[in-house]
Every structure is written in C-alpha cells, then in structure tokens.
Scaffold this motif. Structure first.
Motif, PDB file in Angstrom:
ATOM      1  N   THR A   1     -73.184  62.763 -44.312  1.00 45.84           N
ATOM      2  CA  THR A   1     -71.797  63.002 -44.161  1.00 45.84           C
ATOM      3  C   THR A   1     -71.446  63.027 -45.222  1.00 45.84           C
ATOM      4  OG1 THR A   1     -71.820  60.904 -44.890  1.00 45.84           O
ATOM      5  CG2 THR A   1     -71.269  61.517 -41.839  1.00 45.84           C
TER       6      THR A   1
ATOM      7  N   ALA B   1     -70.077  51.769 -35.166  1.00 43.46           N
ATOM      8  CA  ALA B   1     -69.844  53.425 -36.085  1.00 43.46           C
ATOM      9  C   ALA B   1     -69.584  54.384 -34.454  1.00 43.46           C
ATOM     10  CB  ALA B   1     -70.413  54.097 -36.464  1.00 43.46           C
TER      11      ALA B   1
ATOM     12  N   SER C   1     -65.585  55.458 -33.652  1.00 44.92           N
ATOM     13  CA  SER C   1     -65.162  57.105 -33.071  1.00 44.92           C
ATOM     14  C   SER C   1     -64.360  57.101 -32.032  1.00 44.92           C
ATOM     15  CB  SER C   1     -66.428  56.730 -34.249  1.00 44.92           C
ATOM     16  OG  SER C   1     -67.693  57.339 -33.382  1.00 44.92           O
ATOM     17  N   THR C   2     -65.915  56.562 -30.916  1.00 47.26           N
ATOM     18  CA  THR C   2     -64.898  57.490 -29.273  1.00 47.26           C
ATOM     19  C   THR C   2     -63.829  56.185 -29.520  1.00 47.26           C
ATOM     20  OG1 THR C   2     -67.761  56.919 -28.586  1.00 47.26           O
ATOM     21  CG2 THR C   2     -66.322  57.240 -27.410  1.00 47.26           C
TER      22      THR C   2
ATOM     23  N   ALA D   1     -61.547  58.431 -30.616  1.00 44.60           N
ATOM     24  CA  ALA D   1     -60.897  59.858 -30.154  1.00 44.60           C
ATOM     25  C   ALA D   1     -60.507  59.615 -28.876  1.00 44.60           C
ATOM     26  CB  ALA D   1     -61.962  60.164 -30.090  1.00 44.60           C
TER      27      ALA D   1
ATOM     28  N   SER E   1     -65.571  69.722 -32.332  1.00 41.51           N
ATOM     29  CA  SER E   1     -66.223  68.119 -32.477  1.00 41.51           C
ATOM     30  C   SER E   1     -68.285  68.570 -31.827  1.00 41.51           C
ATOM     31  CB  SER E   1     -66.464  67.488 -31.315  1.00 41.51           C
ATOM     32  OG  SER E   1     -67.339  67.909 -29.846  1.00 41.51           O
TER      33      SER E   1
END
Length: 143
Positions: free
Chosen positions: A53, A64, A68-69, A72, A105
């Motif tokens: 990253t 994480a 993040s899921t 989104a 994505s």
C-alpha cells in the motif's frame, strides 16, 4: 366500518423494516463471506496475505478485511437507498454501477498483492464480496 390508512400503515411503510433487515443481512453476509475466504487462505492454506500500500507492505488482518468489507457494503447500501429516493430506475442503475465498480476494485489487489497467492486471495475476496453483495442487495431493491 370506518378505517383510516395513514402513511405509516401503507404497504410501502410496512416493507421498510423488512427491506432494512434484508439489507443489514446482506452487509453481514458479505462480511462473513470475505472473512471465510481469509480463514481458508491464511490459517488453513498458509497464505502470507500481504499487500503493498503506497510502498509499504502490510499484512492483511481479519479486522482489516471485516472493516473494509463493511464500509464497502454500507456504501453500496447507501447508494441504493439514495437512488431509490431519486429515481424509479434505482435497481438497474445500482446494478450498472456495481458492474463498473467491481473491475475498478480489482485494480487494488492486482497491483498490490505481494506474491501470487496473496494476489489470488485478495482478488477472490473482492469477487466473493461482489457476488454476495450485488445479489442480496439486488433482491431488496424495489422494482
């Protein structure tokens, strides 16, 4: 017999809690699905799940993945709700946006996965998340 129907008693208002529950379940199911991919890959298959990253290599943790899921999926829910408020074609527009967002994505894991196994795992997470979220939110969208 004199019956009054209020806005809260309308079929549309009655469907709102069911729609909200369905969408919350969609978000949770999507998160659970990506975590299952993580579990299958990292502790079970022994994949060293690392992503690059911005020049820094980071281990991809289950926290994480979950956060993040969730973000989104909530964004997808929010977009669908917004489209439903402003257009009669929300379902189709939302699906079109989802179809465009998925390949975009995938650029992250394709360019950021450290090693083949990590890249494949990250791509699998994105594909699983998209498959579960698009299908389940699509079902909750008004026709």
């Amino acid at each position: 017999m004199n019956t009054m129907t209020t806005a809260a008693g309308s079929p549309v208002a009655a469907a709102r809690p069911a729609r909200r529950r369905g969408r919350a379940l969609a978000v949770l199911a999507t998160t659970a699905a990506t975590l299952l991919v993580w579990v299958a890959a990292v502790p079970l298959a022994g994949v060293d799940l690392v992503a690059n990253t911005g020049g820094t290599e980071q281990t991809v943790t289950p926290v994480a993945v979950a956060v993040s899921t969730l973000l989104a999926a909530l964004a997808g829910w929010g977009l669908l709700a917004l489209l439903e408020r402003f257009t009669a074609r929300a379902r189709g527009i939302w699906t079109g946006v989802a179809v465009v967002v998925l390949p975009v994505s995938l650029l992250g894991p394709l360019g950021g996965g450290v090693g083949t196994a990590a890249t494949v795992t990250l791509v699998a997470m994105h594909l699983v998340a998209a498959a579960v979220l698009v299908q389940t939110l699509f079902r909750t969208a008004g026709r």
